[in-house]
Scaffold this motif. Structure first.
Motif, PDB file in Angstrom:
ATOM      1  N   ILE A   1       0.386 -15.446   6.136  1.00 27.70           N
ATOM      2  CA  ILE A   1       0.236 -15.290   4.687  1.00 27.70           C
ATOM      3  C   ILE A   1       1.141 -14.203   4.108  1.00 27.70           C
ATOM      4  CG2 ILE A   1      -1.397 -14.707   2.847  1.00 27.70           C
ATOM      5  CD1 ILE A   1      -3.579 -15.945   4.715  1.00 27.70           C
ATOM      6  N   ALA A   2       1.088 -13.024   4.660  1.00 22.00           N
ATOM      7  CA  ALA A   2       1.729 -11.879   4.013  1.00 22.00           C
ATOM      8  C   ALA A   2       3.131 -11.573   4.523  1.00 22.00           C
ATOM      9  CB  ALA A   2       0.850 -10.640   4.174  1.00 22.00           C
ATOM     10  N   GLY A   3       3.595 -12.286   5.532  1.00 22.18           N
ATOM     11  CA  GLY A   3       4.875 -11.979   6.159  1.00 22.18           C
ATOM     12  C   GLY A   3       6.059 -11.948   5.210  1.00 22.18           C
ATOM     13  N   ALA A   4       5.986 -12.723   4.153  1.00 23.08           N
ATOM     14  CA  ALA A   4       7.090 -12.749   3.180  1.00 23.08           C
ATOM     15  C   ALA A   4       7.270 -11.397   2.495  1.00 23.08           C
ATOM     16  CB  ALA A   4       6.833 -13.829   2.136  1.00 23.08           C
ATOM     17  N   ASN A   5       6.269 -10.554   2.565  1.00 18.13           N
ATOM     18  CA  ASN A   5       6.334  -9.239   1.925  1.00 18.13           C
ATOM     19  C   ASN A   5       6.910  -8.155   2.834  1.00 18.13           C
ATOM     20  OD1 ASN A   5       5.136 -10.282  -0.379  1.00 18.13           O
ATOM     21  ND2 ASN A   5       3.079  -9.875   0.396  1.00 18.13           N
ATOM     22  N   PHE A   6       7.377  -8.547   4.024  1.00 14.44           N
ATOM     23  CA  PHE A   6       7.816  -7.556   5.010  1.00 14.44           C
ATOM     24  C   PHE A   6       8.900  -6.629   4.458  1.00 14.44           C
ATOM     25  CE2 PHE A   6       9.938  -5.787   8.677  1.00 14.44           C
ATOM     26  CZ  PHE A   6       8.870  -5.465   9.505  1.00 14.44           C
ATOM     27  N   TRP A   7       9.849  -7.163   3.738  1.00 10.62           N
ATOM     28  CA  TRP A   7      10.972  -6.365   3.245  1.00 10.62           C
ATOM     29  C   TRP A   7      10.821  -5.971   1.777  1.00 10.62           C
ATOM     30  CZ3 TRP A   7      13.403  -4.542   7.181  1.00 10.62           C
ATOM     31  CH2 TRP A   7      13.540  -5.306   8.328  1.00 10.62           C
ATOM     32  N   THR A   8       9.603  -6.035   1.257  1.00 10.54           N
ATOM     33  CA  THR A   8       9.399  -5.733  -0.157  1.00 10.54           C
ATOM     34  C   THR A   8       8.676  -4.403  -0.343  1.00 10.54           C
ATOM     35  OG1 THR A   8       7.269  -6.861  -0.287  1.00 10.54           O
ATOM     36  CG2 THR A   8       9.230  -8.194  -0.701  1.00 10.54           C
ATOM     37  N   THR A   9       8.785  -3.899  -1.554  1.00 11.39           N
ATOM     38  CA  THR A   9       7.983  -2.747  -1.962  1.00 11.39           C
ATOM     39  C   THR A   9       7.303  -3.105  -3.271  1.00 11.39           C
ATOM     40  OG1 THR A   9       9.863  -1.755  -3.118  1.00 11.39           O
ATOM     41  CG2 THR A   9       9.471  -1.015  -0.858  1.00 11.39           C
ATOM     42  N   THR A  10       6.231  -2.412  -3.561  1.00 10.88           N
ATOM     43  CA  THR A  10       5.500  -2.659  -4.801  1.00 10.88           C
ATOM     44  C   THR A  10       6.149  -1.895  -5.946  1.00 10.88           C
ATOM     45  OG1 THR A  10       4.000  -0.805  -4.529  1.00 10.88           O
ATOM     46  CG2 THR A  10       3.356  -2.884  -3.470  1.00 10.88           C
ATOM     47  N   ASP A  11       5.602  -2.045  -7.125  1.00 13.00           N
ATOM     48  CA  ASP A  11       6.114  -1.353  -8.309  1.00 13.00           C
ATOM     49  C   ASP A  11       6.022   0.167  -8.192  1.00 13.00           C
ATOM     50  OD1 ASP A  11       6.661  -3.791  -9.458  1.00 13.00           O
ATOM     51  OD2 ASP A  11       4.811  -3.841 -10.633  1.00 13.00           O
ATOM     52  N   VAL A  12       5.138   0.650  -7.314  1.00 11.56           N
ATOM     53  CA  VAL A  12       4.997   2.102  -7.151  1.00 11.56           C
ATOM     54  C   VAL A  12       5.634   2.596  -5.853  1.00 11.56           C
ATOM     55  CG1 VAL A  12       2.953   2.276  -8.597  1.00 11.56           C
ATOM     56  CG2 VAL A  12       2.694   1.862  -6.142  1.00 11.56           C
ATOM     57  N   GLY A  13       6.416   1.730  -5.193  1.00  9.72           N
ATOM     58  CA  GLY A  13       7.163   2.139  -4.016  1.00  9.72           C
ATOM     59  C   GLY A  13       6.467   1.964  -2.692  1.00  9.72           C
ATOM     60  N   ALA A  14       5.282   1.390  -2.694  1.00  7.87           N
ATOM     61  CA  ALA A  14       4.565   1.167  -1.436  1.00  7.87           C
ATOM     62  C   ALA A  14       5.168  -0.028  -0.708  1.00  7.87           C
ATOM     63  CB  ALA A  14       3.087   0.912  -1.710  1.00  7.87           C
ATOM     64  N   TRP A  15       5.055  -0.027   0.606  1.00 12.12           N
ATOM     65  CA  TRP A  15       5.523  -1.147   1.413  1.00 12.12           C
ATOM     66  C   TRP A  15       4.664  -2.369   1.100  1.00 12.12           C
ATOM     67  CZ3 TRP A  15       4.220  -1.953   7.215  1.00 12.12           C
ATOM     68  CH2 TRP A  15       4.977  -3.006   7.734  1.00 12.12           C
ATOM     69  N   GLY A  16       5.267  -3.526   1.055  1.00 10.74           N
ATOM     70  CA  GLY A  16       4.555  -4.758   0.742  1.00 10.74           C
ATOM     71  C   GLY A  16       3.450  -5.104   1.728  1.00 10.74           C
ATOM     72  N   LEU A  17       3.542  -4.600   2.953  1.00 11.78           N
ATOM     73  CA  LEU A  17       2.516  -4.869   3.974  1.00 11.78           C
ATOM     74  C   LEU A  17       1.710  -3.614   4.323  1.00 11.78           C
ATOM     75  CD1 LEU A  17       4.429  -7.175   6.481  1.00 11.78           C
ATOM     76  CD2 LEU A  17       2.822  -7.827   4.701  1.00 11.78           C
ATOM     77  N   GLU A  18       1.643  -2.707   3.397  1.00  9.22           N
ATOM     78  CA  GLU A  18       0.972  -1.429   3.653  1.00  9.22           C
ATOM     79  C   GLU A  18      -0.494  -1.622   4.056  1.00  9.22           C
ATOM     80  OE1 GLU A  18      -0.100   1.654   0.402  1.00  9.22           O
ATOM     81  OE2 GLU A  18       1.902   2.158   1.143  1.00  9.22           O
ATOM     82  N   THR A  19      -1.217  -2.401   3.310  1.00  5.14           N
ATOM     83  CA  THR A  19      -2.637  -2.610   3.608  1.00  5.14           C
ATOM     84  C   THR A  19      -2.813  -3.299   4.944  1.00  5.14           C
ATOM     85  OG1 THR A  19      -3.123  -2.754   1.253  1.00  5.14           O
ATOM     86  CG2 THR A  19      -4.771  -3.665   2.756  1.00  5.14           C
ATOM     87  N   GLU A  20      -2.026  -4.336   5.179  1.00  8.32           N
ATOM     88  CA  GLU A  20      -2.127  -5.073   6.436  1.00  8.32           C
ATOM     89  C   GLU A  20      -1.800  -4.167   7.624  1.00  8.32           C
ATOM     90  OE1 GLU A  20      -0.575  -6.093   3.709  1.00  8.32           O
ATOM     91  OE2 GLU A  20      -1.408  -8.047   3.183  1.00  8.32           O
ATOM     92  N   ALA A  21      -0.796  -3.305   7.453  1.00  8.90           N
ATOM     93  CA  ALA A  21      -0.422  -2.385   8.527  1.00  8.90           C
ATOM     94  C   ALA A  21      -1.549  -1.395   8.812  1.00  8.90           C
ATOM     95  CB  ALA A  21       0.865  -1.649   8.174  1.00  8.90           C
ATOM     96  N   LEU A  22      -2.185  -0.888   7.763  1.00  7.93           N
ATOM     97  CA  LEU A  22      -3.296   0.037   7.973  1.00  7.93           C
ATOM     98  C   LEU A  22      -4.437  -0.636   8.732  1.00  7.93           C
ATOM     99  CD1 LEU A  22      -3.356   1.949   4.578  1.00  7.93           C
ATOM    100  CD2 LEU A  22      -2.981   2.943   6.838  1.00  7.93           C
ATOM    101  N   TYR A  23      -4.767  -1.861   8.370  1.00  8.46           N
ATOM    102  CA  TYR A  23      -5.807  -2.594   9.095  1.00  8.46           C
ATOM    103  C   TYR A  23      -5.392  -2.839  10.543  1.00  8.46           C
ATOM    104  CZ  TYR A  23      -8.578  -3.859   4.934  1.00  8.46           C
ATOM    105  OH  TYR A  23      -9.371  -3.839   3.835  1.00  8.46           O
ATOM    106  N   LEU A  24      -4.176  -3.334  10.746  1.00 13.54           N
ATOM    107  CA  LEU A  24      -3.711  -3.662  12.093  1.00 13.54           C
ATOM    108  C   LEU A  24      -3.717  -2.425  12.987  1.00 13.54           C
ATOM    109  CD1 LEU A  24      -0.806  -5.987  13.005  1.00 13.54           C
ATOM    110  CD2 LEU A  24      -1.051  -3.835  14.163  1.00 13.54           C
ATOM    111  N   PHE A  25      -3.099  -1.347  12.529  1.00 19.84           N
ATOM    112  CA  PHE A  25      -3.035  -0.150  13.350  1.00 19.84           C
ATOM    113  C   PHE A  25      -4.396   0.539  13.457  1.00 19.84           C
ATOM    114  CE2 PHE A  25       1.466  -0.779  12.422  1.00 19.84           C
ATOM    115  CZ  PHE A  25       1.949  -0.778  13.731  1.00 19.84           C
ATOM    116  N   GLY A  26      -5.238   0.384  12.454  1.00 21.88           N
ATOM    117  CA  GLY A  26      -6.608   0.890  12.565  1.00 21.88           C
ATOM    118  C   GLY A  26      -7.355   0.196  13.685  1.00 21.88           C
ATOM    119  N   GLY A  27      -7.206  -1.122  13.783  1.00 20.33           N
ATOM    120  CA  GLY A  27      -7.829  -1.861  14.884  1.00 20.33           C
ATOM    121  C   GLY A  27      -7.308  -1.398  16.229  1.00 20.33           C
TER     122      GLY A  27
END
Length: 138
Positions: A96-122
């Motif tokens: 689902i979210a892989g297309a956001n790998f090279w993107t940033t949000t309007d405030v400069g956050a990585w497009g997969l920031e939330t997913e990365a936090l969940y993944l590395f939290g696990g």
């Protein structure tokens, strides 16, 4: 004794840190799991099919977003549950979210920031274990 040393001694509670990590990760993922429980996972099947994967894998969302978070919160099979949680996030990113790998949000956050936090939290739960405030000590 310096102020920094006193502070470090006062906040040196790794088992409380593990408990907080487990509760935060578990509760936040349960919101996603609750959505799956109330709305089903049939919408995931076409996404899986587009990646040439069997639609039955959609039911894995229940394991990764309901069962694993509950186990993580309770500290029951926490290491295994942390791995399942992380694998669930790998699927979410790839499907689902892989297309956001090279993107940033309007405030400069990585497009997969939330997913990365969940993944590395696990992965952190898997590596750190449940700590002493858990049902299971293994």
């Amino acid at each position: 004794m310096t102020l920094l040393t006193k502070f470090n001694q006062a906040v040196d509670h790794p088992d409380a840190g593990r408990l907080l990590l487990r509760c935060v990760l578990g509760v936040l993922m349960l919101f996603h799991g609750f959505f799956k429980l109330t709305h089903g996972v049939s919408w995931i099947a076409p996404i899986l099919a587009a990646h040439h994967l069997p639609s039955v894998l959609a039911y894995g969302a229940y394991i990764g977003e309901v069962v694993a978070p509950i186990c993580i919160i309770l500290g029951l099979f926490a290491r295994l549950a942390g791995l399942v949680y992380a694998v669930n996030m790998v699927f979410a990113v790839v499907l689902i979210a892989g297309a956001n790998f090279w993107t940033t949000t309007d405030v400069g956050a990585w497009g997969l920031e939330t997913e990365a936090l969940y993944l590395f939290g696990g992965l952190l739960v898997m590596l750190l274990g449940p700590g002493k405030y858990s049902i299971s000590k293994a």
